[in-house]
Each structure stands twice: as structure tokens, then as C-alpha cells.
Design an enzyme around this catalytic site. Structure first.
Site, short mmCIF file in Angstrom:
data_model
loop_
_atom_site.label_atom_id
_atom_site.label_comp_id
_atom_site.label_asym_id
_atom_site.label_seq_id
_atom_site.Cartn_x
_atom_site.Cartn_y
_atom_site.Cartn_z
N LEU A 17 0.72 -1.14 0.17
CA LEU A 17 -0.05 -0.14 0.19
C LEU A 17 0.94 1.36 -0.01
CD1 LEU A 17 -2.53 -0.89 2.73
CD2 LEU A 17 -3.01 -1.26 0.22
N TYR A 159 -3.42 -8.52 15.73
CA TYR A 159 -3.75 -7.64 14.31
C TYR A 159 -5.25 -6.79 14.51
CZ TYR A 159 -4.07 -6.18 9.58
OH TYR A 159 -4.30 -5.43 8.47
#
Length: 253
Positions: A17, A159
Site C-alpha cells: 500500500l 492484528y
């Protein structure tokens, strides 16, 4: 906010990203500085087109300050920050080998949540020194959460917690920084075809793509980057977490 002519800081800029975002913003006329770990950055080698890569651990204050000082020394005015750096190891709260490793949980929160906060707080200080535009705006900070913040799957406890923390910071950070003319927006991507996904077989990737409501495919990093440009240029977007997931709602597994 005008992207062209602005200085931009992107973390995790050596791949995925971050690399896509850095490239798109550079193509739009921004002066882009990218941060990534030493092992991912070859300062002596060729740099991506229009992007200056700098080695820095986002969890460490000193190298982030050094990168911001470099931007100032170059005479650039930092206006946009995009936090993409992150890690995503998998482990269950309790498995056959025992309870979740505490050091691993700390490590994930340290990079994904504390690293994001560290860059945000230091970059905000730098942005706040610049003159505002005609609408009183000085800059924009875009953070990266995940749909795991809302529907974490089996094995994503660390996460999911870290990304829920990023999403949770959004409105408070926007309110804290409003007096300085700084907007804060978070993107929560779904399944994106990053280098991490390249390690999976075609069968696995196809199965994941089929779970997306529409369009039934993985997102592309460039689509994340385009959303960053929309957020930067849309001055009324602030304090919000935007899902970019094709209406995907993750199942438990």
C-alpha cells in the site's frame, strides 16, 4: 488540499500500500518522502520515481524526527501524511502449543498502533508550523486500519486489536488537531493484493476474492492510493474511518 506542490510523508513506502500510494502521489505532483525499515530501503540505490526513501522504524522517535527534519531542510512544507506501515502475524489466544505469545502481541501493537501514533503526533507538530490555506487548513493525516478492526478472524487477535486502536484514535485525533487545521481520516481496507498475498496460491486468492460481495475480486493497492487522493482533496472528510472492502464482512475463518 492541493496535492500538487505539497510535501508528503508515507510510511511503509517500500512495498504494498505504501509504495502504491507514494507512486500515485508523486505522479500527482507531490514531493514524496517514504519511510521504511533499513532492510527495505537502499539509500544508495535507485529511488522510485519522484519518491525519496528514508530508513526509519516508525516505533522509534529519533529516526522519525530525523526524517521530518530532512523534509524541513529540503525547504518542503509537509501537508499530507499517510501511515501504511504494519505487520500481520497470526496466532490464537490459545492453541495446542499454549497461550498467545505475549511478546508477539506487544510487537504487533507496537508497529501497527504505537507506530501510527508516533508518526501522527510528530508529523502533526511539523504540519502545524506551516501557514494555513484560505480555509484554515494546514494538512491531512491518513491512517490505515483494516476491516479486521471490526470483524477479526480466528488468529487475528493481535492484528484486530491494533487496527481497532487505529480506528478508535480517529475521531479523537481529528478533534485534538482541529485547532491546528489538520484533518485525520482512517482507511479500513479489506483484502488487498499486496506482496503478502502473493505468497498464497491462486486457489486461495480466488477463494478469498469470491467472499467479496462486489466486485468479487481482491482490491488493488492503487485503489487504496486513489482513496488517499480523494481524502486529501475532499476538505469535508474528517474524523471518519472509511471501509474499502467491496462490502465484505469477514466470517470467523
Amino acid at each position: 488540499m492541493d496535492i500538487a506542490g505539497s510535501a508528503v510523508l508515507v510510511t511503509g513506502a517500500a512495498s504494498g500500500l505504501g509504495a502504491a500510494t507514494a507512486a500515485v502521489l508523486a505522479a500527482r505532483g507531490a514531493t514524496v518522502y517514504g519511510l521504511d525499515l533499513d532492510k527495505a530501503v537502499d539509500a544508495t540505490g535507485p529511488q522510485p520515481n519522484g519518491v525519496t526513501l528514508l530508513p526509519a522504524d516508525v516505533t522509534d522517535e529519533a529516526p522519525v524526527r530525523e526524517a521530518l527534519a530532512r523534509i524541513d531542510a529540503d525547504g518542503a512544507e509537509l501537508r499530507l501524511v499517510v501511515n501504511c506501515a504494519g505487520i500481520a502475524p497470526s496466532a490464537r489466544v490459545l492453541s495446542r502449543i499454549g497461550p498467545h505469545d505475549l511478546a508477539l502481541f506487544h510487537a504487533v501493537l507496537n508497529v501497527n498502533l504505537i507506530g501510527t501514533f508516533n508518526v501522527m503526533r510528530l508529523a502533526a507538530e511539523s504540519i502545524a508550523r506551516h501557514e494555513p490555506d484560505g480555509n484554515g487548513q494546514r494538512g491531512v493525516i491518513v491512517n490505515t486500519a483494516s476491516i479486521a478492526a471490526f470483524e477479526g478472524q480466528v488468529g487475528q487477535i493481535a492484528y484486530a486489536a491494533s487496527k481497532a486502536g487505529v480506528a478508535g484514535m480517529t475521531i479523537t485525533a481529528a478533534r485534538d488537531l482541529a485547532q491546528y487545521g489538520i484533518r485525520v481520516v482512517t482507511i479500513a481496507p479489506g483484502i488487498v493484493a499486496t506482496p503478502m498475498m502473493a505468497g498464497f496460491s491462486d486457489e486461495v486468492r480466488d477463494r478469498l476474492a469470491a467472499t467479496v460481495t462486489f466486485p468479487p475480486r481482491l482490491a488493488q493497492p492503487a485503489e487504496y492510493a486513489r482513496l488517499v487522493t480523494v481524502i486529501a482533496e475532499h476538505d469535508y472528510l474528517n474524523g471518519e474511518t472509511i471501509r474499502m472492502d467491496g462490502a465484505l464482512r469477514m466470517a470467523a475463518r
